[in-house]
Write a protein that holds these residues in place. Structure first.
Motif, PDB file in Angstrom:
ATOM      1  N   ALA A 230     127.347  15.408 124.034  1.00  0.00           N
ATOM      2  CA  ALA A 230     127.334  16.558 124.941  1.00  0.00           C
ATOM      3  C   ALA A 230     125.955  16.728 125.575  1.00  0.00           C
ATOM      4  CB  ALA A 230     127.735  17.828 124.185  1.00  0.00           C
ATOM      5  N   GLY A 231     124.888  16.528 124.780  1.00  0.00           N
ATOM      6  CA  GLY A 231     123.538  16.596 125.348  1.00  0.00           C
ATOM      7  C   GLY A 231     123.299  15.527 126.392  1.00  0.00           C
TER       8      GLY A 231
ATOM      9  N   TRP B  35     125.299  16.508 129.570  1.00  0.00           N
ATOM     10  CA  TRP B  35     124.653  17.639 130.243  1.00  0.00           C
ATOM     11  C   TRP B  35     123.742  17.139 131.354  1.00  0.00           C
ATOM     12  CZ3 TRP B  35     124.759  22.952 130.042  1.00  0.00           C
ATOM     13  CH2 TRP B  35     123.652  23.650 130.524  1.00  0.00           C
ATOM     14  N   GLU B  36     123.091  16.034 131.090  1.00  0.00           N
ATOM     15  CA  GLU B  36     122.122  15.475 132.035  1.00  0.00           C
ATOM     16  C   GLU B  36     122.740  14.471 132.992  1.00  0.00           C
ATOM     17  OE1 GLU B  36     117.858  13.122 131.508  1.00  0.00           O
ATOM     18  OE2 GLU B  36     119.491  12.758 130.087  1.00  0.00           O
TER      19      GLU B  36
ATOM     20  N   THR C  47     131.226  19.641 129.576  1.00  0.00           N
ATOM     21  CA  THR C  47     129.794  19.957 129.681  1.00  0.00           C
ATOM     22  C   THR C  47     129.267  19.627 131.072  1.00  0.00           C
ATOM     23  OG1 THR C  47     129.513  19.469 127.323  1.00  0.00           O
ATOM     24  CG2 THR C  47     127.521  19.541 128.657  1.00  0.00           C
ATOM     25  N   THR C  48     129.743  18.528 131.658  1.00  0.00           N
ATOM     26  CA  THR C  48     129.234  18.138 132.978  1.00  0.00           C
ATOM     27  C   THR C  48     129.554  19.183 134.043  1.00  0.00           C
ATOM     28  OG1 THR C  48     131.245  16.936 133.653  1.00  0.00           O
ATOM     29  CG2 THR C  48     129.588  15.703 132.411  1.00  0.00           C
TER      30      THR C  48
ATOM     31  N   THR D 127     126.606  21.728 134.514  1.00  0.00           N
ATOM     32  CA  THR D 127     125.390  21.328 135.215  1.00  0.00           C
ATOM     33  C   THR D 127     125.669  20.873 136.650  1.00  0.00           C
ATOM     34  OG1 THR D 127     125.569  19.224 134.025  1.00  0.00           O
ATOM     35  CG2 THR D 127     123.941  20.810 133.241  1.00  0.00           C
TER      36      THR D 127
ATOM     37  N   GLY E  70     119.463  19.159 127.653  1.00  0.00           N
ATOM     38  CA  GLY E  70     120.537  18.376 127.051  1.00  0.00           C
ATOM     39  C   GLY E  70     120.002  17.269 126.157  1.00  0.00           C
TER      40      GLY E  70
END
Length: 403
Positions: free
Chosen positions: A223-224, A227-228, A357-358, A361, A384
């Motif tokens: 997930a981190g 996120w990016e 998650t995407t 952001t 993230g």
């Protein structure tokens, strides 16, 4: 990818990997079809900036719904991956083609969500199929597949740089490519030598499989990473286009798009490097290094916008190289830690977590860039990798304690 298997088995595995990588690249091309044509659709339907972003976010959320449905029904583990891939690709091609007759934004939004839902049968199944062909060298093999996908992600920037095509031609072309992907995957003959057992679905057992501590920590790390990742891919072109040296210059937008293509496309090499590191030193170690380097690059970019353009481009390419290098390793960690009977469901659930998650952001970055600054947006993206690094440190401690 050296191994202890006989030469004939290694050749079969290499051929299967090549076919699966090509099939994935072709099949997933409709994911990005709206990215090619948003400017034309925006003008035709008088879309706002938020509505334009939703055409991309809808695919992500549709993918999440599709992945959860495959996991919840057990299809991800009960149906052979090649059949799921082919069926999902054919469905995505058909739904994408229906955009030609969409009367407006609402219909297009629904069709984009359905496209994502169909593609949920393609990507997780491809991860599972590749994993069934490789035990040694699995990280590198998954890196090859995701590297092919990365090149597809860079393609919209290349088309933008070339001046673009009529939106109808793009929709037809991507549907044809996705149909070709559905056919290519059927060329893979037989199952890999390390198949995951098929079983009747049990929701309780599947949830128990993904609740194991190593899988939970791998999913937090993923997930981190996500996120990016997609925010970088979606907005690096806009970021570069606003830099001195591109903004306000003749052909500046086209040159910025070419630079963005290079910064995203170099990630294909990053996938291979990340895979080799993981096969030699470990999945979590490779992912941790990638997250630290990509998050660090985002922080550096937040503060170097005023330095000479070549320096910014170099840091951006470094970011693009490492931002995707760890993706395959999170999938490999799940295939190696989850209950083998429910690997398909576990991978589908991991991807669902990542893609939901995407959406956050993809929406946040342009809002922050417009109302605060690119410095703020880039620092938010770096959160993230920070979370991902913390999860992987815990993962390594857990593995050490159980060994």
């Amino acid at each position: 990818m050296p191994g202890t298997e006989p030469a004939g088995e290694r050749m079969r595995a290499a051929a299967a990997l090549a076919l699966l990588a090509v099939a994935t690249l072709l099949s997933m091309s409709v994911w990005f079809s709206a990215s090619f044509v948003v400017p034309q659709l925006r003008e035709m339907w008088h879309l706002t900036g938020g509505e334009s972003s939703l055409l991309t976010i809808a695919v992500q959320l549709g993918f999440v719904v599709g992945a959860l449905a495959l996991a919840a029904t057990g299809l991800a583990d009960a149906v052979p991956g090649r059949r799921l891939m082919s069926a999902g690709a054919l469905g995505a091609a058909a739904v994408n083609l229906l955009l030609l007759w969409a009367p407006g934004f609402a219909a297009a939004l629904a069709l984009r969500a359905l496209t994502g839902a169909c593609l949920a049968a393609v990507y997780p199944s491809a991860v599972k199929e590749v994993s069934s062909w490789f035990r040694e060298g699995r990280g590198t093999a998954l890196g090859v597949m995701i590297g092919a996908l990365t090149l597809g992600s860079a393609a919209p920037q290349l088309v933008k740089a070339s001046g673009g095509l009529g939106w109808q031609a793009v929709i037809v072309a991507t549907s044809v490519l996705t149909t070709a992907g559905a056919l290519v995957v059927l060329l893979v003959r037989g199952a890999g030598p390390y198949p995951f057992p098929r079983s009747a679905f049990s929701l309780r057992a599947a949830l128990r499989a993904v609740r194991s501590r190593p899988v939970v920590l791998a999913n937090i790390g993923y997930a981190g990473h996500m996120w990016e990742l997609y925010a970088m891919w979606a907005w690096i072109g806009t970021f570069l286009a606003g830099l001195d040296g591109f903004a306000g210059t003749p052909d500046g937008e086209r040159h910025a798009a070419l630079a963005a293509f290079a910064c995203i496309g170099v990630g294909a090499a990053g996938c291979l490097v990340g895979g080799r590191i993981s096969d030699r030193f470990g999945r979590a170690q490779a992912a941790l290094v990638s997250l630290a380097l990509s998050g660090g690059a985002a922080v550096v970019l937040a503060f170097v916008r005023q330095v000479p353009l070549p320096v910014v481009l170099l840091v951006s390419a470094f970011w693009g190289f490492w931002v995707i290098a760890d993706s395959a390793q999170f999938s490999a960690m799940v295939t190696e830690n989850a209950d083998p009977r429910y690997v398909g469901s576990a991978v589908s659930l991991q991807l669902a977590i990542g893609y939901v998650t995407t959406a956050a952001t993809l929406y946040l970055v342009p809002v922050l860039a417009e109302h605060a600054s690119w410095t703020t947006a880039l620092l938010v993206l770096a959160l993230g990798p920070l979370v991902g690094v913390a999860a992987l440190v815990r993962y390594l401690r857990t593995r050490t304690a159980t060994d």
